[in-house]
Design a protein around this motif. Structure first.
Motif, short mmCIF file in Angstrom:
data_model
loop_
_atom_site.label_atom_id
_atom_site.label_comp_id
_atom_site.label_asym_id
_atom_site.label_seq_id
_atom_site.Cartn_x
_atom_site.Cartn_y
_atom_site.Cartn_z
N PHE A 190 -10.56 17.19 55.63
CA PHE A 190 -11.02 15.90 56.17
C PHE A 190 -11.57 14.95 55.11
N GLY A 191 -11.40 15.28 53.85
CA GLY A 191 -11.77 14.35 52.80
C GLY A 191 -10.56 13.54 52.36
N GLY A 192 -10.81 12.41 51.69
CA GLY A 192 -9.71 11.60 51.18
C GLY A 192 -8.82 11.04 52.26
N ASN A 193 -7.71 10.44 51.85
CA ASN A 193 -6.76 9.85 52.80
C ASN A 193 -5.32 10.03 52.36
N GLY A 194 -5.03 11.14 51.68
CA GLY A 194 -3.66 11.41 51.24
C GLY A 194 -2.79 11.83 52.40
N PRO A 195 -1.47 11.79 52.25
CA PRO A 195 -0.56 12.14 53.35
C PRO A 195 -0.45 13.63 53.62
N VAL A 196 -0.76 14.49 52.62
CA VAL A 196 -0.56 15.93 52.78
C VAL A 196 -1.85 16.73 52.70
N ILE A 197 -2.73 16.39 51.79
CA ILE A 197 -3.96 17.18 51.60
C ILE A 197 -5.11 16.24 51.27
N GLY A 198 -6.31 16.64 51.65
CA GLY A 198 -7.48 15.83 51.37
C GLY A 198 -7.93 15.96 49.93
N GLY A 199 -9.07 15.36 49.63
CA GLY A 199 -9.60 15.41 48.27
C GLY A 199 -10.82 16.31 48.18
N VAL B 195 -7.73 40.50 53.56
CA VAL B 195 -8.73 39.55 53.06
C VAL B 195 -8.12 38.58 52.06
N LEU B 196 -7.38 39.12 51.08
CA LEU B 196 -6.80 38.25 50.06
C LEU B 196 -5.74 37.33 50.65
N PHE B 197 -4.85 37.88 51.46
CA PHE B 197 -3.76 37.08 52.02
C PHE B 197 -4.30 35.94 52.89
N LEU B 198 -5.24 36.23 53.78
CA LEU B 198 -5.73 35.20 54.69
C LEU B 198 -6.62 34.19 53.99
N THR B 199 -7.26 34.58 52.90
CA THR B 199 -8.00 33.61 52.09
C THR B 199 -7.05 32.60 51.48
N LEU B 200 -5.97 33.10 50.88
CA LEU B 200 -4.97 32.20 50.30
C LEU B 200 -4.28 31.38 51.38
N TRP B 201 -4.01 32.02 52.51
CA TRP B 201 -3.30 31.33 53.60
C TRP B 201 -4.11 30.15 54.13
N PHE B 202 -5.39 30.33 54.23
CA PHE B 202 -6.26 29.24 54.69
C PHE B 202 -6.16 28.03 53.76
N LEU B 203 -6.16 28.28 52.46
CA LEU B 203 -6.13 27.18 51.50
C LEU B 203 -4.76 26.53 51.37
N VAL B 204 -3.70 27.33 51.46
CA VAL B 204 -2.35 26.84 51.18
C VAL B 204 -1.61 26.35 52.43
N VAL B 205 -1.86 26.98 53.57
CA VAL B 205 -1.14 26.62 54.79
C VAL B 205 -2.02 25.84 55.77
N TYR B 206 -3.17 26.38 56.11
CA TYR B 206 -3.99 25.75 57.13
C TYR B 206 -4.52 24.38 56.69
N ALA B 207 -5.12 24.33 55.51
CA ALA B 207 -5.76 23.09 55.07
C ALA B 207 -4.78 21.91 55.01
N PRO B 208 -3.60 22.05 54.42
CA PRO B 208 -2.67 20.91 54.43
C PRO B 208 -2.24 20.49 55.84
N LEU B 209 -1.95 21.47 56.71
CA LEU B 209 -1.54 21.12 58.06
C LEU B 209 -2.65 20.41 58.83
N ALA B 210 -3.88 20.89 58.67
CA ALA B 210 -5.01 20.25 59.34
C ALA B 210 -5.17 18.81 58.88
N HIS B 211 -5.01 18.58 57.57
CA HIS B 211 -5.14 17.21 57.07
C HIS B 211 -3.97 16.34 57.52
N MET B 212 -2.77 16.88 57.49
CA MET B 212 -1.61 16.09 57.89
C MET B 212 -1.70 15.63 59.34
N VAL B 213 -2.22 16.48 60.21
CA VAL B 213 -2.26 16.16 61.64
C VAL B 213 -3.53 15.43 62.04
#
Length: 484
Positions: A131-140, A195-213
């Motif tokens: 929810f930071g920034g205003n980029g089209p794919v990911i926040g700041g 633990v490792l997979f879902l930590t990475l998944w949150f940063l790489v998959v969830y965060a961009p999708l949440a910002h895009m939508v």
């Protein structure tokens, strides 16, 4: 007598003259005084009356806004607690009852661990990326370490509640989303790998999708994005992303030892039943809370959520009854969850009757996915995370484009059509774009992250550990000590 008469006449005239002469100055003095009375009274009061009224109106407006903010804040904090309840105890009990007894604590521990892991990540960078920034794919990184997140509202998202309330509410969505994936990896994935997979998944998959939508300037944001996708509470962000990732995980890990020849029934449907009921109640915070205010829109989303869950439970049960000659408790609670999943993106855009239709369709389709499609392709989605969340989320996202109406939520502006029922059928195309991007991110991101995780920690336990059970091999304890 005459003298006396003249004298009396003289005295009378003199008396009249005196009276006249004294009356003239009195009237001349009184007239200005009476004329001046309203002037001196009105002169200072004229500016004071409007000033007092304006001050009272300003104070009244301030009090009304404070009351609205207090009411909205109370509802949003309650909703945040309800959404957290969906993960623990809701999802933990639901999944915990569905696995075999030897894996009960392991699957519940995965949900509980994510409550801690995602919370810390959210505070460090997660909220800012979403929810930071205003980029089209990911926040700041403007809100990294929760910088600037306090009592003041963020008008870009929720203008009547503290930004800290908005932040913690959105955190609860980030917690439950990766936890849903564990339903597909149950009974065979390492705890360290999870633990490792879902930590990475949150940063790489969830965060961009949440910002895009949902994020300002996001590619799929309904309020100004290039492809305005309607997703009120997370059909794409939460359910499609987790459901599709769950399918990839199930395929990558392979089948459980003995599946499908060896029976693997739920060890406690009572636990699952309680968990499903907690999920149903918690979902009101999930969907109605996404109105971000204690408003009529929250009421509409609340009603739609409940109606869809009920219709889906009946739809799944009816399909099962027709196929097997009876309706099961597991089918009923699975159907309710499928309906809750499908209505999630549509809850803030549809009226009660379309909500019933969405729920009914989702209940039947998800039943077919779990019982027929899974059997045909032979993948081992242990707790049907893809069959319910991936399929249900996709159905709900597409049907949102059909049933959304501006009379419920004029998100594109007053009197502007929203969905197909309003004549805006091109919105279904926007929904397809959103669904496609969510599927793509989840597929590609999950494959890459599983490979990375496999290289670092490994993802699957040994066959011996799997047979013994993850409770003992991963955590050194058992859910039930029957000898005590």
């Amino acid at each position: 007598m005459k003298c006396m008469g003249r004298k009396c006449s003289f005295h009378l005239v003199l008396l009249l003259a005196v009276l006249v002469l004294t009356a003239v100055p009195l009237s001349s003095q009184q007239a200005p005084a009476s004329a001046a009375t309203p002037t001196t009274a009105a002169s200072p009061a004229t500016p004071e009356i409007p000033k007092t009224v304006n001050e009272k109106l300003a104070q009244l407006d301030k009090d009304v806004k404070a009351a609205q903010s207090a009411g909205d804040n109370a509802w949003m904090l309650t909703s945040a607690a309800l959404v957290l309840m969906m993960t623990g105890p809701g999802l933990a009990l639901f999944y915990g009852g569905l696995v075999r007894r030897k894996n009960t604590l392991a699957i519940m521990m995965q949900s509980f661990a994510l409550m801690g892991i995602i919370t810390v990540l959210w505070a460090l960078v997660g909220y800012s990326l979403c929810f930071g920034g205003n980029g089209p794919v990911i926040g700041g990184f403007e809100h990294a370490f929760l910088r600037g997140v306090g009592a003041e509202p963020n008008p870009d998202y929720a203008g009547t509640i503290p930004q800290a309330t908005f932040m913690v509410y959105q955190l609860m969505f980030a917690i439950i989303t990766p936890a849903l994936i564990t339903g597909a990896t149950a009974e065979r994935m390492k705890f360290s790998g999870t633990v490792l997979f879902l930590t990475l998944w949150f940063l790489v998959v969830y965060a961009p999708l949440a910002h895009m939508v949902w994020g300002k300037g996001g590619l799929l944001n309904a309020a100004g994005g290039k492809f305005p996708c309607l997703d009120f509470a997370g059909g794409t962000v939460v359910h499609i992303s987790s459901g599709v990732s769950a399918l990839v995980c199930a395929l990558y890990l392979g089948k459980r030892t003995g599946y499908p020849k060896q029976p693997m029934p739920p060890h406690s449907l009572v636990l699952s039943f309680i968990g499903a009921c907690l999920l149903w109640v918690g979902w009101f915070g999930f969907n109605a809370g996404s109105a971000l205010a204690a408003s009529s829109l929250a009421t509409s989303a609340f009603v739609a959520t409940h109606f869809a869950a009920a219709a889906a439970a009946l739809g799944w049960s009816a399909a099962e009854w027709l196929k097997n000659g009876r309706a099961s408790a597991l089918g009923a609670i699975s159907g309710a969850v499928a309906g809750l999943v499908a209505i999630t993106p549509a809850s803030g855009f549809v009226s009660p009757m379309p909500a019933l239709a969405i729920g009914l369709i989702a209940g039947v389709v998800c039943y077919l996915m779990v019982t027929i499609v899974k059997a045909v392709f032979g993948y081992d989605d242990a707790l049907d995370a893809f069959g319910v969340h991936g399929a249900g989320g996709t159905i709900g996202a597409l049907l949102t484009g059909v049933f959304a109406q501006q009379v419920i939520n004029p998100i594109f502006g007053a009197d502007k059509p929203v969905g197909g029922l309003d004549g805006h059928w091109s919105q279904v195309g926007n929904q397809l774009v959103g669904v496609g991007i969510a599927w793509g991110f989840a597929l590609v991101g999950t494959i890459v992250l599983l490979k990375i995780t496999d290289l670092i920690t490994g993802v699957r336990v040994t066959e011996e550990q799997e047979v013994q059970g993850l409770d003992v091999t991963q955590h050194g304890e058992e859910a039930y000590n029957l000898e005590a």
